[in-house]
Scaffold this motif. Structure first.
Motif, PDB file in Angstrom:
ATOM      1  N   PRO A 214       0.685  -1.286   0.159  1.00  0.00           N
ATOM      2  CA  PRO A 214      -0.149   0.147   0.120  1.00  0.00           C
ATOM      3  C   PRO A 214       0.655   1.241   0.099  1.00  0.00           C
ATOM      4  CG  PRO A 214      -0.827  -1.585   1.883  1.00  0.00           C
ATOM      5  CD  PRO A 214       0.451  -2.155   1.198  1.00  0.00           C
ATOM      6  N   ARG A 305      -1.457  -2.990   7.681  1.00  0.00           N
ATOM      7  CA  ARG A 305      -2.732  -3.304   6.865  1.00  0.00           C
ATOM      8  C   ARG A 305      -2.431  -4.657   6.000  1.00  0.00           C
ATOM      9  NH1 ARG A 305      -3.439   0.911   2.676  1.00  0.00           N
ATOM     10  NH2 ARG A 305      -5.556  -0.315   2.353  1.00  0.00           N
ATOM     11  N   GLU A 328      -2.454 -10.066   0.484  1.00  0.00           N
ATOM     12  CA  GLU A 328      -3.700  -9.553   0.815  1.00  0.00           C
ATOM     13  C   GLU A 328      -3.642  -8.489   1.900  1.00  0.00           C
ATOM     14  OE1 GLU A 328      -7.968 -11.479   2.899  1.00  0.00           O
ATOM     15  OE2 GLU A 328      -6.219 -12.469   2.848  1.00  0.00           O
ATOM     16  N   ASP A 330      -5.474  -5.367   4.225  1.00  0.00           N
ATOM     17  CA  ASP A 330      -6.705  -4.720   4.882  1.00  0.00           C
ATOM     18  C   ASP A 330      -7.396  -3.710   4.531  1.00  0.00           C
ATOM     19  OD1 ASP A 330      -8.487  -3.695   7.046  1.00  0.00           O
ATOM     20  OD2 ASP A 330      -7.283  -4.886   8.410  1.00  0.00           O
ATOM     21  N   GLU A 331      -8.642  -3.520   3.921  1.00  0.00           N
ATOM     22  CA  GLU A 331      -9.343  -2.455   3.231  1.00  0.00           C
ATOM     23  C   GLU A 331      -9.307  -1.214   4.276  1.00  0.00           C
ATOM     24  OE1 GLU A 331     -10.724  -2.191   0.102  1.00  0.00           O
ATOM     25  OE2 GLU A 331      -9.491  -3.959   0.070  1.00  0.00           O
ATOM     26  N   ARG A 332      -9.235  -1.321   5.490  1.00  0.00           N
ATOM     27  CA  ARG A 332      -9.223  -0.182   6.379  1.00  0.00           C
ATOM     28  C   ARG A 332      -8.193   0.692   6.257  1.00  0.00           C
ATOM     29  NH1 ARG A 332      -9.751  -2.879  12.180  1.00  0.00           N
ATOM     30  NH2 ARG A 332      -8.230  -4.258  11.123  1.00  0.00           N
ATOM     31  N   TYR A 390      -6.245   1.879  13.190  1.00  0.00           N
ATOM     32  CA  TYR A 390      -7.351   1.467  12.125  1.00  0.00           C
ATOM     33  C   TYR A 390      -8.573   2.299  12.011  1.00  0.00           C
ATOM     34  CZ  TYR A 390      -4.612  -2.569  11.979  1.00  0.00           C
ATOM     35  OH  TYR A 390      -3.391  -3.616  11.825  1.00  0.00           O
ATOM     36  N   ASN A 392     -12.215   3.148   9.101  1.00  0.00           N
ATOM     37  CA  ASN A 392     -12.852   2.904   7.767  1.00  0.00           C
ATOM     38  C   ASN A 392     -12.481   4.090   7.002  1.00  0.00           C
ATOM     39  OD1 ASN A 392     -14.227   0.591   8.168  1.00  0.00           O
ATOM     40  ND2 ASN A 392     -15.809   1.796   9.691  1.00  0.00           N
TER      41      ASN A 392
END
Length: 423
Positions: A214, A305, A328, A330-332, A390, A392
């Motif tokens: 990321p 993440r 993979e 983490d979307e957060r 973390y 949203n």
């Protein structure tokens, strides 16, 4: 596996925290480590550039994998040291060999690499004390502000951005003739100023293939609104909201791919992290600098993440099977705020007791310049701790970090209250 992490900062505590979660990790060591790593690993009192002592520790503790945190040992050739020693050459080292580490060890080397492989960057010229007069003339051809970079390692402090031509000339003389940054500024790169917003891209390389981690954005200045002196980093945000899919594709195609291909063409052996410092000019990415390791404090928002087992990734990097691994994420969002000693990045005091860490429940407290002394955690550096959360959205994450910081106290503690302000 028995694993050794080299380093003592927030980056290394974050690595240790992530590695400790792996099913492949049997015993974890950190050298020299800090109060945070002490709680999850065995700290070894070793200097990161004392290669002989590191070798002895590797043999004594049957280490299978060494993860190199900071740049100094990489630029000094720790990976080559392992490869050239029959007793330890079987040990996997995460970090490029010396020839490739020059990407961070020399600004001029990095610029020449970018020019050779058509990687977008600022126009530049380099100078030594023998042609300082030519440096003055080159400055006169540029529009302000003027960017002066010490060629060698200066612990993140070797870059000056100045608006006044006379001040720029004086500082060029200070760097080249008066050795302002010591050995690091025996050569200085002067480059055109790029106007835009910065971000960092992190890439894993096994020497053949790559994976992109990321994006993150860090905040280097000590003062709010990005004012005051440069620091090692006062906070970070991941992902970067303005990095759209279209922009990320440009980064991959115009910068990441030619960089990895450039390693192969130039025969630069690279198993490790590529940190690409970028600036978005208009709608295009340009490279400001390469680092040959993870950034700090960006590590404290990028690794949290990462959902894939990090030791599996390291094994794939060592075996040149990175292409077979699915990363993979983490979307957060994740954010971090760095707590620093009063006076940093100039003179500051150490040995201040830190209280309230145990009251932090909604965030991760990654220790940096902190150590155990008489069973108390005390400050031992300028950047003391990074508080990661973390959310949203990055706004939600940053709010949590600030709420968690209210629990932590030490004398003259300072932090920026505006991380993410420009997003």
């Amino acid at each position: 596996m028995n694993i050794l992490v080299l380093g003592s900062g927030g980056r290394e505590h974050t690595f240790a925290w992530k590695i400790a979660q792996s099913a492949h990790c049997k015993t974890l060591f950190v050298a020299p480590g800090n109060s945070g790593t002490d709680a999850i690993a065995t700290n070894l009192d070793l200097a990161v550039t004392d290669f002989d002592a590191i070798k002895n520790a590797v043999l004594h503790n049957s280490i299978d994998l060494v993860v190199v945190g900071p740049e100094d040992p990489l630029v000094q050739g720790i990976h080559d040291f392992f490869l050239n020693d029959d007793e330890i050459k079987h040990v996997s080292v995460i970090g490029p060999q010396k020839a490739a580490a020059e990407l961070e060890g020399s600004k001029e080397f990095a610029k020449e690499f970018m020019m050779r492989h058509n990687i977008p960057t600022a126009a530049y010229k380099s100078f030594t004390k023998n042609n300082v007069e030519e440096g003055y003339k080159f400055l006169e051809t540029l529009n302000p502000p003027y960017v002066l970079k010490a060629d060698g390692l200066a612990a993140g402090k070797g870059v000056l951005i100045l608006n006044d031509i006379d001040e720029a000339k004086t500082e060029l003389k200070n760097m080249l003739v008066d050795a302002k940054f010591g050995e690091a500024s025996t050569k200085v790169v002067i480059e055109e100023f790029l106007d835009g917003i910065e971000l960092s891209c992190f890439v894993l390389s096994d020497g053949k293939d790559y994976k992109i981690l990321p994006t993150a954005k860090d905040y280097k200045r000590i003062g709010e609104g990005d004012t005051g002196l440069n620091t090692g980093g006062m906070g970070a945000v991941s992902p970067v909201p303005f990095a759209t899919t279209d922009f990320l594709n440009k980064i991959e195609n115009q910068i990441v791919k030619p960089t990895i291909e450039g390693f192969k063409k130039d025969n630069l052996p690279y198993v490790g992290f590529v940190f690409i410092g970028l600036i978005k000019v208009g709608n295009d990415p340009k490279v400001i600098e390469y680092n040959v390791r993870m950034g700090d404090p960006e590590t404290e928002v990028v690794l949290p993440r990462l959902k894939t087992d990090i030791v599996e990734i390291f094994k794939a990097m060592s075996n040149q099977t990175l292409a077979n691994i699915d990363i993979e994420i983490d979307e957060r969002a994740a954010t971090t705020v760095v707590l620093v000693s009063g006076g940093y990045p100039e003179a500051y005091q150490k040995g201040k007791e830190i209280t309230g860490i145990e009251a932090v429940n909604n965030s991760l407290a990654f220790h940096a310049g902190a150590k155990l002394q008489d069973e108390k955690v005390v400050t031992s550096g300028g950047r003391v701790m990074a508080i990661t959360s973390y959310g949203n959205t990055y706004q939600e994450a940053i709010k949590k970090s600030y709420q968690s910081i209210e629990h932590i106290h030490f004398d003259k503690m300072y932090y920026r209250k505006d991380i993410g302000f420009d997003l």
